[in-house]
Design a protein around this motif. Structure first.
Motif, PDB file in Angstrom:
ATOM      1  N   ILE A  94      18.207 -22.388  79.333  1.00 50.69           N
ATOM      2  CA  ILE A  94      19.579 -22.851  79.076  1.00 50.69           C
ATOM      3  C   ILE A  94      19.755 -23.425  77.667  1.00 50.69           C
ATOM      4  CG2 ILE A  94      21.271 -24.625  79.713  1.00 50.69           C
ATOM      5  CD1 ILE A  94      20.661 -24.046  82.629  1.00 50.69           C
ATOM      6  N   PRO A  95      18.831 -24.284  77.160  1.00 47.72           N
ATOM      7  CA  PRO A  95      19.029 -24.792  75.788  1.00 47.72           C
ATOM      8  C   PRO A  95      19.141 -23.674  74.754  1.00 47.72           C
ATOM      9  CG  PRO A  95      17.370 -26.096  76.915  1.00 47.72           C
ATOM     10  CD  PRO A  95      17.660 -24.926  77.806  1.00 47.72           C
ATOM     11  N   LEU A  96      18.312 -22.638  74.890  1.00 48.81           N
ATOM     12  CA  LEU A  96      18.387 -21.513  73.965  1.00 48.81           C
ATOM     13  C   LEU A  96      19.719 -20.785  74.113  1.00 48.81           C
ATOM     14  CD1 LEU A  96      17.209 -19.560  71.897  1.00 48.81           C
ATOM     15  CD2 LEU A  96      16.054 -18.361  73.776  1.00 48.81           C
ATOM     16  N   GLY A  97      20.162 -20.582  75.356  1.00 47.54           N
ATOM     17  CA  GLY A  97      21.440 -19.932  75.592  1.00 47.54           C
ATOM     18  C   GLY A  97      22.597 -20.728  75.023  1.00 47.54           C
ATOM     19  N   PHE A  98      22.531 -22.047  75.154  1.00 47.19           N
ATOM     20  CA  PHE A  98      23.583 -22.914  74.620  1.00 47.19           C
ATOM     21  C   PHE A  98      23.658 -22.805  73.099  1.00 47.19           C
ATOM     22  CE2 PHE A  98      24.833 -27.038  72.814  1.00 47.19           C
ATOM     23  CZ  PHE A  98      26.100 -27.185  73.363  1.00 47.19           C
ATOM     24  N   CYS A  99      22.503 -22.872  72.449  1.00 45.51           N
ATOM     25  CA  CYS A  99      22.467 -22.787  70.984  1.00 45.51           C
ATOM     26  C   CYS A  99      22.893 -21.399  70.499  1.00 45.51           C
ATOM     27  CB  CYS A  99      21.064 -23.106  70.469  1.00 45.51           C
ATOM     28  SG  CYS A  99      20.527 -24.788  70.799  1.00 45.51           S
ATOM     29  N   SER A 100      22.458 -20.379  71.224  1.00 43.50           N
ATOM     30  CA  SER A 100      22.818 -19.009  70.857  1.00 43.50           C
ATOM     31  C   SER A 100      24.320 -18.795  70.995  1.00 43.50           C
ATOM     32  CB  SER A 100      22.065 -18.014  71.741  1.00 43.50           C
ATOM     33  OG  SER A 100      22.399 -16.685  71.418  1.00 43.50           O
ATOM     34  N   GLY A 101      24.900 -19.267  72.097  1.00 41.48           N
ATOM     35  CA  GLY A 101      26.338 -19.147  72.305  1.00 41.48           C
ATOM     36  C   GLY A 101      27.124 -19.927  71.269  1.00 41.48           C
ATOM     37  N   GLY A 102      26.643 -21.133  70.951  1.00 35.02           N
ATOM     38  CA  GLY A 102      27.314 -21.949  69.940  1.00 35.02           C
ATOM     39  C   GLY A 102      27.286 -21.291  68.570  1.00 35.02           C
ATOM     40  N   ALA A 103      26.129 -20.711  68.218  1.00 36.41           N
ATOM     41  CA  ALA A 103      25.994 -20.034  66.923  1.00 36.41           C
ATOM     42  C   ALA A 103      26.931 -18.834  66.847  1.00 36.41           C
ATOM     43  CB  ALA A 103      24.548 -19.591  66.705  1.00 36.41           C
ATOM     44  N   HIS A 104      27.016 -18.095  67.946  1.00 32.23           N
ATOM     45  CA  HIS A 104      27.872 -16.912  67.951  1.00 32.23           C
ATOM     46  C   HIS A 104      29.350 -17.292  67.851  1.00 32.23           C
ATOM     47  CE1 HIS A 104      29.540 -13.011  68.900  1.00 32.23           C
ATOM     48  NE2 HIS A 104      30.186 -13.528  69.925  1.00 32.23           N
ATOM     49  N   GLY A 124      23.708 -20.287  53.667  1.00 31.78           N
ATOM     50  CA  GLY A 124      23.119 -21.613  53.523  1.00 31.78           C
ATOM     51  C   GLY A 124      22.364 -22.098  54.754  1.00 31.78           C
ATOM     52  N   GLU A 125      22.091 -21.207  55.684  1.00 36.66           N
ATOM     53  CA  GLU A 125      21.411 -21.584  56.934  1.00 36.66           C
ATOM     54  C   GLU A 125      20.087 -22.319  56.732  1.00 36.66           C
ATOM     55  OE1 GLU A 125      19.368 -19.193  60.601  1.00 36.66           O
ATOM     56  OE2 GLU A 125      21.345 -18.487  59.960  1.00 36.66           O
ATOM     57  N   PRO A 126      19.238 -21.943  55.730  1.00 41.52           N
ATOM     58  CA  PRO A 126      17.967 -22.662  55.562  1.00 41.52           C
ATOM     59  C   PRO A 126      18.132 -24.159  55.324  1.00 41.52           C
ATOM     60  CG  PRO A 126      17.905 -20.603  54.347  1.00 41.52           C
ATOM     61  CD  PRO A 126      19.319 -20.776  54.825  1.00 41.52           C
ATOM     62  N   VAL A 127      19.253 -24.581  54.731  1.00 40.58           N
ATOM     63  CA  VAL A 127      19.476 -26.012  54.486  1.00 40.58           C
ATOM     64  C   VAL A 127      19.579 -26.757  55.809  1.00 40.58           C
ATOM     65  CG1 VAL A 127      21.001 -27.724  53.436  1.00 40.58           C
ATOM     66  CG2 VAL A 127      20.650 -25.501  52.310  1.00 40.58           C
ATOM     67  N   VAL A 132      17.386 -29.835  60.595  1.00 42.92           N
ATOM     68  CA  VAL A 132      17.201 -29.850  62.045  1.00 42.92           C
ATOM     69  C   VAL A 132      15.724 -29.909  62.414  1.00 42.92           C
ATOM     70  CG1 VAL A 132      17.414 -28.412  64.126  1.00 42.92           C
ATOM     71  CG2 VAL A 132      19.380 -28.744  62.624  1.00 42.92           C
ATOM     72  N   ASN A 133      14.917 -29.074  61.772  1.00 37.89           N
ATOM     73  CA  ASN A 133      13.495 -29.040  62.108  1.00 37.89           C
ATOM     74  C   ASN A 133      12.781 -30.332  61.726  1.00 37.89           C
ATOM     75  OD1 ASN A 133      12.845 -26.396  63.317  1.00 37.89           O
ATOM     76  ND2 ASN A 133      13.658 -25.582  61.426  1.00 37.89           N
ATOM     77  N   ALA A 183      27.842 -23.093  62.694  1.00 34.56           N
ATOM     78  CA  ALA A 183      27.049 -21.929  63.086  1.00 34.56           C
ATOM     79  C   ALA A 183      25.627 -22.041  62.554  1.00 34.56           C
ATOM     80  CB  ALA A 183      27.707 -20.650  62.570  1.00 34.56           C
ATOM     81  N   ASN A 184      25.484 -22.487  61.315  1.00 37.52           N
ATOM     82  CA  ASN A 184      24.153 -22.662  60.726  1.00 37.52           C
ATOM     83  C   ASN A 184      23.338 -23.701  61.493  1.00 37.52           C
ATOM     84  OD1 ASN A 184      24.683 -20.779  58.748  1.00 37.52           O
ATOM     85  ND2 ASN A 184      25.184 -22.267  57.168  1.00 37.52           N
ATOM     86  N   SER A 185      24.006 -24.767  61.929  1.00 39.64           N
ATOM     87  CA  SER A 185      23.309 -25.811  62.692  1.00 39.64           C
ATOM     88  C   SER A 185      22.831 -25.267  64.034  1.00 39.64           C
ATOM     89  CB  SER A 185      24.243 -27.006  62.921  1.00 39.64           C
ATOM     90  OG  SER A 185      24.676 -27.558  61.701  1.00 39.64           O
ATOM     91  N   PHE A 186      23.714 -24.574  64.744  1.00 40.06           N
ATOM     92  CA  PHE A 186      23.322 -23.980  66.023  1.00 40.06           C
ATOM     93  C   PHE A 186      22.206 -22.955  65.838  1.00 40.06           C
ATOM     94  CE2 PHE A 186      27.416 -25.357  68.072  1.00 40.06           C
ATOM     95  CZ  PHE A 186      26.833 -25.961  69.180  1.00 40.06           C
ATOM     96  N   ALA A 187      22.291 -22.166  64.759  1.00 34.83           N
ATOM     97  CA  ALA A 187      21.264 -21.157  64.500  1.00 34.83           C
ATOM     98  C   ALA A 187      19.906 -21.808  64.251  1.00 34.83           C
ATOM     99  CB  ALA A 187      21.662 -20.296  63.305  1.00 34.83           C
ATOM    100  N   ALA A 188      19.914 -22.954  63.583  1.00 36.27           N
ATOM    101  CA  ALA A 188      18.666 -23.672  63.328  1.00 36.27           C
ATOM    102  C   ALA A 188      18.043 -24.155  64.639  1.00 36.27           C
ATOM    103  CB  ALA A 188      18.922 -24.854  62.401  1.00 36.27           C
TER     104      ALA A 188
END
Length: 336
Positions: A94-104, A124-127, A132-133, A183-188
């Motif tokens: 579910i956490p992965l699905g939530f982040c994936s859905g949010g990014a999309h 700018g996603e790497p920033v 996040v990491n 989107a960048n935050s969710f993707a991270a």
């Protein structure tokens, strides 16, 4: 495996990964325009329904037990059986699905605001990934990578400028910037959650391949976005479904954007899985440039000089960020 040699297939996977990404951006823009654009109040609905198309496609593959993705590389399709997941496995996903859905969803909002500037912000996603990491997963990037981040930020900032009679001033699509950063935050988070989930070897075996894992993730994302869609755009749903029944343009572009989203992501996974980190970094960088050029041609909206320079700086910074540790890696002394 029947078909052309793997080297030829890999080249074709690259081609169709890029083509799928370009066509997704085109069909996504057309679907949003078909419902009235970013001010129509149906962007979340379009994003959610795209994932619904992904879910239907995944179920069809499980029913026929065939994944046709390798056909794009002129190779025989592979078997794709239903994953043998437990209820506990689904909860873990579910956490992965939530982040994936949010990014999309956030990406659809960003590209709906401005398809070109949205792509620049997405570079700018790497920033956000570094932040996040470091904060949430205790995995800070190397010093060399940190030194590359100001280049990326500077590039996006310069792309936000516009020269006027009194000099340069900030002028950009606020929707593209705001949702591009989300989107960048969710993707991270998605990247880190994906690594954490698949580090469980037994769970990975029950998924029976990355194809199944991607399919399950999209289905979970769809069900997570459904209540958000209803809460945000519920009053607009009758109008949306009426348009969906009568508008061939909306029907076509909604289905095609969902299919292209699924296929290009799957082809990207297949491609990057068998290439080295340097090739993967160059491929991702080239993809962003090609997609921006393509969308400029499709939308008829040319990049400003500031956007061209800023995008070049930001994308160059992303490439350097991806390669810097390998470039500065100490060379091993040759044994005599």
């Amino acid at each position: 495996m029947a078909g052309v040699p793997d080297s030829v297939a890999l080249l074709l996977f690259f081609v169709f990964w890029y083509a799928g990404n370009m066509k997704y951006n085109e069909y996504n823009t057309a679907a949003l325009n078909a419902v009235g654009g970013k001010t129509a109040g149906m962007t979340m609905t379009v994003a959610t329904m795209q994932l619904g198309v992904c879910g239907i496609y995944a179920f069809i593959m499980w029913i026929v037990r065939i994944n046709p993705a390798r056909v794009f590389g002129l190779q025989a399709p592979t078997k794709q059986n239903l994953p043998k997941l437990t209820f506990s496995d689904m909860i873990k996903a579910i956490p992965l699905g939530f982040c994936s859905g949010g990014a999309h969803a956030a990406t659809v909002f960003a590209l709906g605001g401005d398809p070109l500037f949205g792509q620049i912000v997405k570079s700018g996603e790497p920033v956000l990934s570094a932040l996040v990491n470091t904060i949430f997963y205790g995995k800070a990037p190397s010093f060399n990578k940190v030194m590359c981040l100001p280049i990326i930020v500077g590039g996006v900032a310069f792309a936000s400028l516009k020269k006027g009679p009194e000099g340069y001033a900030l002028k950009f699509d606020e929707t593209a910037l705001f949702f591009g950063m989300i989107a960048n935050s969710f993707a991270a988070f998605k990247g880190s959650e994906n690594k954490k989930l698949m580090s469980d070897k037994k769970l990975s075996e029950r998924f029976a391949g990355v194809g199944n894992q991607f399919a399950v993730t999209q289905i979970i994302s769809f069900f997570i976005l459904l209540p958000i869609m209803y809460a945000k755009e519920g009053p607009m749903l009758p109008q949306f479904f009426e348009m969906l029944k009568t508008s061939k343009e909306l029907q076509f572009n909604l289905v095609m954007s969902g299919l292209c989203f699924y296929l290009y992501n799957e082809l990207a996974t297949m491609t990057l899985k068998v290439t080295g980190p340097v090739t993967a970094s160059v491929a991702n960088t080239a993809k962003r440039v090609i997609v921006m050029v393509y969308m400029a041609a499709v939308t008829g909206k040319a990049l400003t000089e500031e956007q061209k320079i800023g995008a070049s700086i930001a994308i160059g910074g992303v490439l350097l960020y991806s390669l810097i540790d390998d470039l500065l890696k100490p060379k091993k002394a040759k044994s005599s």
